[in-house]
Write a protein that holds these residues in place. Sequence first.
Motif, PDB file in Angstrom:
ATOM      1  N   GLU A  96       7.909  28.128  35.054  1.00 53.90           N
ATOM      2  CA  GLU A  96       6.938  28.220  36.194  1.00 53.90           C
ATOM      3  C   GLU A  96       5.750  28.340  35.728  1.00 53.90           C
ATOM      4  OE1 GLU A  96       6.383  30.703  40.254  1.00 53.90           O
ATOM      5  OE2 GLU A  96       8.479  30.276  39.390  1.00 53.90           O
ATOM      6  N   GLN A  97       5.466  29.360  34.901  1.00 55.90           N
ATOM      7  CA  GLN A  97       4.435  29.600  34.349  1.00 55.90           C
ATOM      8  C   GLN A  97       3.515  28.437  33.704  1.00 55.90           C
ATOM      9  OE1 GLN A  97       3.054  32.494  35.458  1.00 55.90           O
ATOM     10  NE2 GLN A  97       4.688  32.988  36.462  1.00 55.90           N
ATOM     11  N   ARG A  98       4.099  27.817  32.914  1.00 55.21           N
ATOM     12  CA  ARG A  98       3.807  26.502  32.227  1.00 55.21           C
ATOM     13  C   ARG A  98       3.255  25.567  33.323  1.00 55.21           C
ATOM     14  NH1 ARG A  98       8.459  27.466  28.479  1.00 55.21           N
ATOM     15  NH2 ARG A  98       7.610  28.500  26.881  1.00 55.21           N
ATOM     16  N   GLN A  99       4.145  25.440  34.247  1.00 52.71           N
ATOM     17  CA  GLN A  99       3.752  24.397  35.458  1.00 52.71           C
ATOM     18  C   GLN A  99       2.438  24.944  36.021  1.00 52.71           C
ATOM     19  OE1 GLN A  99       7.065  23.701  37.919  1.00 52.71           O
ATOM     20  NE2 GLN A  99       8.446  23.320  36.313  1.00 52.71           N
ATOM     21  N   ARG A 100       2.118  26.306  36.071  1.00 51.61           N
ATOM     22  CA  ARG A 100       1.092  26.733  36.785  1.00 51.61           C
ATOM     23  C   ARG A 100      -0.250  26.388  35.836  1.00 51.61           C
ATOM     24  NH1 ARG A 100      -0.185  32.941  38.230  1.00 51.61           N
ATOM     25  NH2 ARG A 100      -2.306  33.041  38.761  1.00 51.61           N
ATOM     26  N   ARG A 101       0.035  26.669  34.564  1.00 52.88           N
ATOM     27  CA  ARG A 101      -1.251  26.178  33.693  1.00 52.88           C
ATOM     28  C   ARG A 101      -1.281  24.748  33.602  1.00 52.88           C
ATOM     29  NH1 ARG A 101       1.605  29.394  29.727  1.00 52.88           N
ATOM     30  NH2 ARG A 101       1.506  27.574  28.350  1.00 52.88           N
ATOM     31  N   MET A 102      -0.471  23.947  34.112  1.00 51.10           N
ATOM     32  CA  MET A 102      -0.615  22.411  33.952  1.00 51.10           C
ATOM     33  C   MET A 102      -1.488  22.246  35.010  1.00 51.10           C
ATOM     34  SD  MET A 102       3.191  21.506  32.910  1.00 51.10           S
ATOM     35  CE  MET A 102       3.061  19.541  33.740  1.00 51.10           C
ATOM     36  N   ILE A 103      -0.986  22.954  36.525  1.00 51.26           N
ATOM     37  CA  ILE A 103      -2.127  22.502  37.523  1.00 51.26           C
ATOM     38  C   ILE A 103      -3.425  23.195  37.234  1.00 51.26           C
ATOM     39  CG2 ILE A 103      -2.225  23.254  39.907  1.00 51.26           C
ATOM     40  CD1 ILE A 103       0.881  22.844  40.096  1.00 51.26           C
ATOM     41  N   GLU A 104      -3.511  24.414  36.878  1.00 49.08           N
ATOM     42  CA  GLU A 104      -4.897  24.882  36.574  1.00 49.08           C
ATOM     43  C   GLU A 104      -5.689  24.103  35.712  1.00 49.08           C
ATOM     44  OE1 GLU A 104      -3.813  28.813  35.365  1.00 49.08           O
ATOM     45  OE2 GLU A 104      -3.922  29.537  37.579  1.00 49.08           O
ATOM     46  N   SER A 105      -5.156  23.497  34.733  1.00 50.35           N
ATOM     47  CA  SER A 105      -5.884  22.814  33.874  1.00 50.35           C
ATOM     48  C   SER A 105      -6.535  21.507  34.630  1.00 50.35           C
ATOM     49  CB  SER A 105      -4.704  21.953  32.558  1.00 50.35           C
ATOM     50  OG  SER A 105      -5.313  21.103  31.848  1.00 50.35           O
ATOM     51  N   GLU A 106      -5.707  20.902  35.568  1.00 53.44           N
ATOM     52  CA  GLU A 106      -6.461  19.813  36.233  1.00 53.44           C
ATOM     53  C   GLU A 106      -7.427  20.318  37.404  1.00 53.44           C
ATOM     54  OE1 GLU A 106      -7.353  16.328  36.344  1.00 53.44           O
ATOM     55  OE2 GLU A 106      -5.349  16.151  35.698  1.00 53.44           O
ATOM     56  N   LEU A 107      -7.182  21.273  37.874  1.00 53.21           N
ATOM     57  CA  LEU A 107      -7.672  21.936  38.997  1.00 53.21           C
ATOM     58  C   LEU A 107      -9.194  22.719  38.759  1.00 53.21           C
ATOM     59  CD1 LEU A 107      -7.733  22.157  42.238  1.00 53.21           C
ATOM     60  CD2 LEU A 107      -6.515  24.445  41.702  1.00 53.21           C
ATOM     61  N   HIS A 108      -9.002  23.719  37.585  1.00 50.22           N
ATOM     62  CA  HIS A 108     -10.083  24.271  37.278  1.00 50.22           C
ATOM     63  C   HIS A 108     -11.006  23.759  36.206  1.00 50.22           C
ATOM     64  CE1 HIS A 108      -9.324  27.119  40.426  1.00 50.22           C
ATOM     65  NE2 HIS A 108      -7.884  27.480  39.909  1.00 50.22           N
ATOM     66  N   HIS A 109     -10.104  23.085  35.125  1.00 47.75           N
ATOM     67  CA  HIS A 109     -10.871  22.695  33.804  1.00 47.75           C
ATOM     68  C   HIS A 109     -10.983  21.104  33.800  1.00 47.75           C
ATOM     69  CE1 HIS A 109     -10.133  27.003  32.953  1.00 47.75           C
ATOM     70  NE2 HIS A 109      -8.782  26.695  33.132  1.00 47.75           N
ATOM     71  N   ASP A 110     -10.753  20.527  34.908  1.00 46.25           N
ATOM     72  CA  ASP A 110     -10.800  18.995  34.827  1.00 46.25           C
ATOM     73  C   ASP A 110     -10.264  18.374  33.324  1.00 46.25           C
ATOM     74  OD1 ASP A 110     -11.980  16.656  35.654  1.00 46.25           O
ATOM     75  OD2 ASP A 110     -13.871  17.127  34.988  1.00 46.25           O
ATOM     76  N   ARG A 111      -9.082  18.722  33.233  1.00 43.73           N
ATOM     77  CA  ARG A 111      -8.406  18.247  32.113  1.00 43.73           C
ATOM     78  C   ARG A 111      -7.014  17.924  32.429  1.00 43.73           C
ATOM     79  NH1 ARG A 111      -9.913  21.271  26.559  1.00 43.73           N
ATOM     80  NH2 ARG A 111      -9.617  18.936  25.585  1.00 43.73           N
ATOM     81  N   PRO A 112      -6.514  17.001  31.709  1.00 47.40           N
ATOM     82  CA  PRO A 112      -5.064  16.295  32.075  1.00 47.40           C
ATOM     83  C   PRO A 112      -4.094  17.597  32.160  1.00 47.40           C
ATOM     84  CG  PRO A 112      -6.147  15.115  30.169  1.00 47.40           C
ATOM     85  CD  PRO A 112      -6.983  16.204  30.291  1.00 47.40           C
ATOM     86  N   PRO A 113      -3.031  17.651  32.796  1.00 43.14           N
ATOM     87  CA  PRO A 113      -2.211  18.741  33.016  1.00 43.14           C
ATOM     88  C   PRO A 113      -1.541  19.157  31.547  1.00 43.14           C
ATOM     89  CG  PRO A 113      -1.840  17.329  34.794  1.00 43.14           C
ATOM     90  CD  PRO A 113      -2.771  16.690  33.734  1.00 43.14           C
ATOM     91  N   LEU A 114      -1.374  18.301  30.800  1.00 41.06           N
ATOM     92  CA  LEU A 114      -0.656  18.419  29.363  1.00 41.06           C
ATOM     93  C   LEU A 114      -1.656  19.254  28.594  1.00 41.06           C
ATOM     94  CD1 LEU A 114       1.682  17.874  27.685  1.00 41.06           C
ATOM     95  CD2 LEU A 114       0.575  15.808  26.765  1.00 41.06           C
ATOM     96  N   ALA A 115      -2.884  19.151  28.832  1.00 39.95           N
ATOM     97  CA  ALA A 115      -3.855  20.001  28.002  1.00 39.95           C
ATOM     98  C   ALA A 115      -3.364  21.558  27.970  1.00 39.95           C
ATOM     99  CB  ALA A 115      -5.086  19.739  28.364  1.00 39.95           C
ATOM    100  N   GLY A 116      -2.866  21.775  29.422  1.00 42.23           N
ATOM    101  CA  GLY A 116      -2.772  23.263  29.688  1.00 42.23           C
ATOM    102  C   GLY A 116      -1.831  23.927  28.888  1.00 42.23           C
ATOM    103  N   VAL A 117      -0.656  23.158  28.362  1.00 42.47           N
ATOM    104  CA  VAL A 117       0.341  23.590  27.547  1.00 42.47           C
ATOM    105  C   VAL A 117       0.863  22.973  26.348  1.00 42.47           C
ATOM    106  CG1 VAL A 117       1.468  24.237  29.628  1.00 42.47           C
ATOM    107  CG2 VAL A 117       1.890  22.143  28.752  1.00 42.47           C
ATOM    108  N   VAL A 118      -0.220  21.929  25.814  1.00 38.30           N
ATOM    109  CA  VAL A 118       0.236  21.195  24.477  1.00 38.30           C
ATOM    110  C   VAL A 118       0.210  22.031  23.471  1.00 38.30           C
ATOM    111  CG1 VAL A 118      -2.177  20.577  24.246  1.00 38.30           C
ATOM    112  CG2 VAL A 118      -0.204  19.177  23.545  1.00 38.30           C
ATOM    113  N   ARG A 119      -0.765  22.878  23.460  1.00 37.15           N
ATOM    114  CA  ARG A 119      -0.657  23.979  22.215  1.00 37.15           C
ATOM    115  C   ARG A 119       0.663  24.604  21.979  1.00 37.15           C
ATOM    116  NH1 ARG A 119      -6.744  25.749  20.654  1.00 37.15           N
ATOM    117  NH2 ARG A 119      -7.610  23.682  20.139  1.00 37.15           N
ATOM    118  N   GLU A 120       1.006  25.139  23.177  1.00 40.24           N
ATOM    119  CA  GLU A 120       2.233  25.939  23.142  1.00 40.24           C
ATOM    120  C   GLU A 120       3.491  24.904  22.760  1.00 40.24           C
ATOM    121  OE1 GLU A 120       4.896  29.090  25.769  1.00 40.24           O
ATOM    122  OE2 GLU A 120       3.130  27.900  26.748  1.00 40.24           O
TER     123      GLU A 120
END
Length: 244
Positions: A96-120
């Motif tokens: 769930e926390q990774r899904q949250r970061r995926m959404i925040e990546s698109e919503l707040h950082h204007d980047r693809p959802p995968l960008a929020g978790v790709v390094r992890e």
Amino acid sequence: MGGPVADSPVRNPLSIKGLRCGFRLPLQSGIIHLQFLQVQYLYVQNMDYQIAGKTMSGIAISRKDFLEDRRGCTFTDVAQDLSIPFDQLLQFFNDEQRQRRMIESELHHDRPPLAGVVRELEAQPVIDKFFATVHPQRTQRVRQAIGVLVRMIMTRHGWRKTGRKGSLGIRAAVNRELPSHNKGGLSFWFVRAERYELESGMRFPSTLQRRRELDATRARHTTASGPRRTVRRMSSKTPRPSKG
């Protein structure tokens, strides 16, 4: 100043989502001190995330769900190959926390959802070891299957594909003796990923949208004020008399 602080202050312990605090009320006129006694690490396993007026909770995608998807069914070779860490991928993205970061990546950082978790994702030993193998076609299929998995999660959270892709890295020169990888960017194994938008409309306009609105506002003001008048300055020189 008032007298000394009493040895036994009045305390009103509170517990708010893991935050414990107490009020210290010394016997000094007009002074109230708030003393934090203990701050505990806040972790709520089934935390709901309020976003765009909707409550978000974790989405769980099973192997069966994946194979029944209109696109996931075309990746049976990935889902059924025991040498591919597909179960680990499901476990990773179902968090769930990774899904949250995926959404925040698109919503707040204007980047693809995968960008929020790709390094992890790339830091998972089993997954990183698989991508490090020199099998371009197999690793490409797994990257595409991850894209399908991300799409299934995002659409269930109320998002849809935009038809555009966002950059995750810059590909290094092809070397048949090495696996396909990047030489720069956020990710080491992924070049680009799908962009998404909320079906109900994005909460925050993009920079391009704000620029267009600014240009439109300026154009309206210019039209309302009318065209600028060109004022011709009179020459200070005395004009020569015409001949004849």
